[in-house]
Design a protein around this motif. Sequence first.
Motif, PDB file in Angstrom:
ATOM      1  N   LYS A 198      -0.453 -13.684  -2.114  1.00 39.42           N
ATOM      2  CA  LYS A 198      -0.941 -12.513  -2.849  1.00 39.42           C
ATOM      3  C   LYS A 198      -1.658 -11.564  -1.909  1.00 39.42           C
ATOM      4  CE  LYS A 198      -3.502 -11.291  -7.059  1.00 39.42           C
ATOM      5  NZ  LYS A 198      -4.308 -11.823  -8.204  1.00 39.42           N
ATOM      6  N   TYR A 199      -2.440 -12.122  -1.008  1.00 35.66           N
ATOM      7  CA  TYR A 199      -3.119 -11.293  -0.001  1.00 35.66           C
ATOM      8  C   TYR A 199      -2.083 -10.621   0.899  1.00 35.66           C
ATOM      9  CZ  TYR A 199      -5.809 -10.041   4.162  1.00 35.66           C
ATOM     10  OH  TYR A 199      -6.345  -9.355   5.216  1.00 35.66           O
ATOM     11  N   ASP A 200      -1.165 -11.406   1.456  1.00 38.97           N
ATOM     12  CA  ASP A 200      -0.204 -10.872   2.414  1.00 38.97           C
ATOM     13  C   ASP A 200       0.695  -9.804   1.794  1.00 38.97           C
ATOM     14  OD1 ASP A 200      -1.206 -12.580   4.317  1.00 38.97           O
ATOM     15  OD2 ASP A 200       0.375 -14.082   4.069  1.00 38.97           O
ATOM     16  N   ASP A 201       1.001  -9.955   0.506  1.00 39.38           N
ATOM     17  CA  ASP A 201       1.910  -9.024  -0.154  1.00 39.38           C
ATOM     18  C   ASP A 201       1.207  -7.803  -0.726  1.00 39.38           C
ATOM     19  OD1 ASP A 201       3.958 -10.782   0.427  1.00 39.38           O
ATOM     20  OD2 ASP A 201       3.967 -11.714  -1.557  1.00 39.38           O
ATOM     21  N   SER A 202      -0.119  -7.804  -0.716  1.00 40.05           N
ATOM     22  CA  SER A 202      -0.846  -6.661  -1.271  1.00 40.05           C
ATOM     23  C   SER A 202      -0.677  -5.448  -0.366  1.00 40.05           C
ATOM     24  CB  SER A 202      -2.325  -7.000  -1.441  1.00 40.05           C
ATOM     25  OG  SER A 202      -2.955  -7.204  -0.192  1.00 40.05           O
ATOM     26  N   ARG A 203      -0.837  -4.295  -0.962  1.00 39.91           N
ATOM     27  CA  ARG A 203      -0.583  -3.050  -0.223  1.00 39.91           C
ATOM     28  C   ARG A 203      -1.658  -2.824   0.841  1.00 39.91           C
ATOM     29  NH1 ARG A 203      -2.964  -1.361  -5.075  1.00 39.91           N
ATOM     30  NH2 ARG A 203      -4.673   0.149  -4.890  1.00 39.91           N
ATOM     31  N   TRP A 204      -1.271  -2.145   1.894  1.00 38.27           N
ATOM     32  CA  TRP A 204      -2.230  -1.693   2.889  1.00 38.27           C
ATOM     33  C   TRP A 204      -3.057  -0.563   2.288  1.00 38.27           C
ATOM     34  CZ3 TRP A 204      -3.122  -4.553   6.947  1.00 38.27           C
ATOM     35  CH2 TRP A 204      -2.090  -5.282   7.555  1.00 38.27           C
ATOM     36  N   ILE A 205      -4.378  -0.601   2.515  1.00 40.02           N
ATOM     37  CA  ILE A 205      -5.225   0.541   2.202  1.00 40.02           C
ATOM     38  C   ILE A 205      -5.331   1.411   3.447  1.00 40.02           C
ATOM     39  CG2 ILE A 205      -7.507   1.280   1.441  1.00 40.02           C
ATOM     40  CD1 ILE A 205      -5.739  -0.139  -0.697  1.00 40.02           C
ATOM     41  N   VAL A 206      -5.735   0.801   4.547  1.00 38.39           N
ATOM     42  CA  VAL A 206      -5.665   1.413   5.871  1.00 38.39           C
ATOM     43  C   VAL A 206      -5.748   0.244   6.841  1.00 38.39           C
ATOM     44  CG1 VAL A 206      -8.157   1.896   5.765  1.00 38.39           C
ATOM     45  CG2 VAL A 206      -6.754   3.015   7.507  1.00 38.39           C
ATOM     46  N   GLU A 207      -4.739   0.104   7.691  1.00 37.74           N
ATOM     47  CA  GLU A 207      -4.668  -1.068   8.569  1.00 37.74           C
ATOM     48  C   GLU A 207      -5.916  -1.159   9.464  1.00 37.74           C
ATOM     49  OE1 GLU A 207      -0.943  -1.800  10.547  1.00 37.74           O
ATOM     50  OE2 GLU A 207       0.132  -0.602   9.065  1.00 37.74           O
ATOM     51  N   PRO A 208      -6.514  -2.361   9.578  1.00 34.49           N
ATOM     52  CA  PRO A 208      -6.004  -3.681   9.189  1.00 34.49           C
ATOM     53  C   PRO A 208      -6.445  -4.169   7.807  1.00 34.49           C
ATOM     54  CG  PRO A 208      -7.971  -3.959  10.487  1.00 34.49           C
ATOM     55  CD  PRO A 208      -7.749  -2.482  10.383  1.00 34.49           C
ATOM     56  N   PHE A 209      -6.784  -3.264   6.887  1.00 33.88           N
ATOM     57  CA  PHE A 209      -7.312  -3.682   5.596  1.00 33.88           C
ATOM     58  C   PHE A 209      -6.252  -3.608   4.498  1.00 33.88           C
ATOM     59  CE2 PHE A 209     -11.391  -1.620   7.345  1.00 33.88           C
ATOM     60  CZ  PHE A 209     -11.723  -2.777   8.031  1.00 33.88           C
ATOM     61  N   HIS A 210      -5.923  -4.804   3.981  1.00 31.03           N
ATOM     62  CA  HIS A 210      -5.152  -4.879   2.749  1.00 31.03           C
ATOM     63  C   HIS A 210      -6.065  -4.549   1.566  1.00 31.03           C
ATOM     64  CE1 HIS A 210      -1.251  -6.706   3.879  1.00 31.03           C
ATOM     65  NE2 HIS A 210      -1.914  -7.329   4.848  1.00 31.03           N
ATOM     66  N   LEU A 211      -5.484  -4.489   0.386  1.00 29.57           N
ATOM     67  CA  LEU A 211      -6.251  -4.254  -0.839  1.00 29.57           C
ATOM     68  C   LEU A 211      -7.411  -5.239  -0.966  1.00 29.57           C
ATOM     69  CD1 LEU A 211      -6.609  -2.958  -3.684  1.00 29.57           C
ATOM     70  CD2 LEU A 211      -4.997  -4.686  -4.526  1.00 29.57           C
ATOM     71  N   PHE A 212      -7.158  -6.510  -0.660  1.00 32.77           N
ATOM     72  CA  PHE A 212      -8.165  -7.541  -0.901  1.00 32.77           C
ATOM     73  C   PHE A 212      -9.178  -7.667   0.239  1.00 32.77           C
ATOM     74  CE2 PHE A 212      -4.552  -8.817  -3.569  1.00 32.77           C
ATOM     75  CZ  PHE A 212      -5.202  -8.846  -4.797  1.00 32.77           C
ATOM     76  N   ASP A 213      -9.055  -6.812   1.244  1.00 33.85           N
ATOM     77  CA  ASP A 213     -10.084  -6.722   2.279  1.00 33.85           C
ATOM     78  C   ASP A 213     -11.175  -5.734   1.897  1.00 33.85           C
ATOM     79  OD1 ASP A 213      -9.039  -8.407   4.487  1.00 33.85           O
ATOM     80  OD2 ASP A 213      -7.365  -6.983   4.439  1.00 33.85           O
ATOM     81  N   CYS A 214     -10.997  -5.025   0.805  1.00 31.08           N
ATOM     82  CA  CYS A 214     -11.889  -3.925   0.433  1.00 31.08           C
ATOM     83  C   CYS A 214     -12.737  -4.312  -0.773  1.00 31.08           C
ATOM     84  CB  CYS A 214     -11.072  -2.681   0.095  1.00 31.08           C
ATOM     85  SG  CYS A 214      -9.934  -2.179   1.409  1.00 31.08           S
ATOM     86  N   CYS A 215     -13.993  -3.897  -0.760  1.00 37.58           N
ATOM     87  CA  CYS A 215     -14.905  -4.252  -1.840  1.00 37.58           C
ATOM     88  C   CYS A 215     -14.495  -3.594  -3.147  1.00 37.58           C
ATOM     89  CB  CYS A 215     -16.336  -3.856  -1.485  1.00 37.58           C
ATOM     90  SG  CYS A 215     -16.631  -2.078  -1.432  1.00 37.58           S
ATOM     91  N   MET A 216     -14.981  -4.173  -4.234  1.00 32.04           N
ATOM     92  CA  MET A 216     -14.810  -3.571  -5.551  1.00 32.04           C
ATOM     93  C   MET A 216     -15.800  -2.418  -5.716  1.00 32.04           C
ATOM     94  SD  MET A 216     -14.377  -6.798  -8.129  1.00 32.04           S
ATOM     95  CE  MET A 216     -15.969  -7.544  -7.744  1.00 32.04           C
ATOM     96  N   GLU A 217     -15.704  -1.737  -6.851  1.00 36.92           N
ATOM     97  CA  GLU A 217     -16.727  -0.785  -7.281  1.00 36.92           C
ATOM     98  C   GLU A 217     -17.129  -1.178  -8.695  1.00 36.92           C
ATOM     99  OE1 GLU A 217     -16.167   3.434  -6.275  1.00 36.92           O
ATOM    100  OE2 GLU A 217     -14.271   2.787  -5.392  1.00 36.92           O
TER     101      GLU A 217
END
Length: 393
Positions: A198-217
Amino acid sequence: MRDRTLRGRVAIVGIGETTYYRHGQSPHAEFKLALQAILAACADAGIGPHEIDGFASYSNDRNDASRLAAALGVKRLRSTTMQWGGGGGGNCAAVANGAAAIAGGLADCVVAFRALAQGQFGRFGQAPASPTISGDMAWQAPYGVLSPGQKFAMKARRFMHEHGVRQEALRAIAMASYAHAQRNPRAVMHGKPLTESKYDDSRWIVEPFHLFDCCMENDGAAAVIMVPAERAKDFKGLPVYVLGAATGSDHRVAAPAHNAPNYASSSFSTVAPDLFRMAGIGPSDVGSVQSYENFTGGVLMALAEHGFFAPGEANDFLRLENLLAPDGRLPLNTSGGNLAECYMHGFELVLEAVRQVRGTSTAQAPRHDVSLVIGGPMVTPVSNLLVGSEATL
């Protein structure tokens, strides 16, 4: 020099929080959320809110101390502090400033807190819409660097390139937070586990950060009650003691954008030694870490700069099994952190550190006499905090 320390001089005797909501979904105004969290902390401590005589917050919290004092029935307001800097770099500094007021005799019962209602006031994670900008954004915006993710991705990518850090290290950080959130019913992402695929397949937000590398709001509020250490046992909650705190940044970290001498840094290279020096302990004494995740890359750099591993050892250290409670070498973000519990500008991390020392976490670390909180890696100024049990004094 003995008097110039917070070690053992201040105790946290109450913690409180609201329900955490997805951003824009709180049914309450931000001021009401702040009051709810403070009242919950008072209840945990077994005191009435009128006993508070000081307030401390950060990141331009909009809830004015005098207005809070009036609403809570505070009899005498003695101390009000606000830490400079945006984002979550001030979460530990707010605790430190409140503790310093107590240690210096300016107050006797201080609440440190943070409240957010992004539906009421707007989102923090969006690019600014103002036609006029200043500071480092004036250097970045003309080139399309508009969001925190874009700005910090370059620092993280530089660090990863210099030290050969693989994407799997960032994935382990994200998965540890999500795994711990599955054991925490308060977490916004409780019931939503994260897998490698799920992590690997999630979209890039800005490399090297996938969606799940980024905090919630999120919307909500959290608070802690602090008193002088000699009063610590007069309250209902098990006291947790401030061992050390530090705030600041490295040399010329706010030089023209992306031109700091120590560029690939979380800003803790000078701050972390100050923390351990005040506490009189080292990284090996820490049983768990609650690290602010604006992005997982900041956690990576902050852990290295706090001395848990050398940068070149990141791939070996940052494996999921090493970061999970109860059996990991260094349980990380044991309530879910900003990625999976909630984004309360990192103040929920302070509450989790207190729970770890009290022994009441939903993902308890076996060594829990000392817990470290890391605030806002890659922003400026940053801050950190060590809390411990009575046995550590």
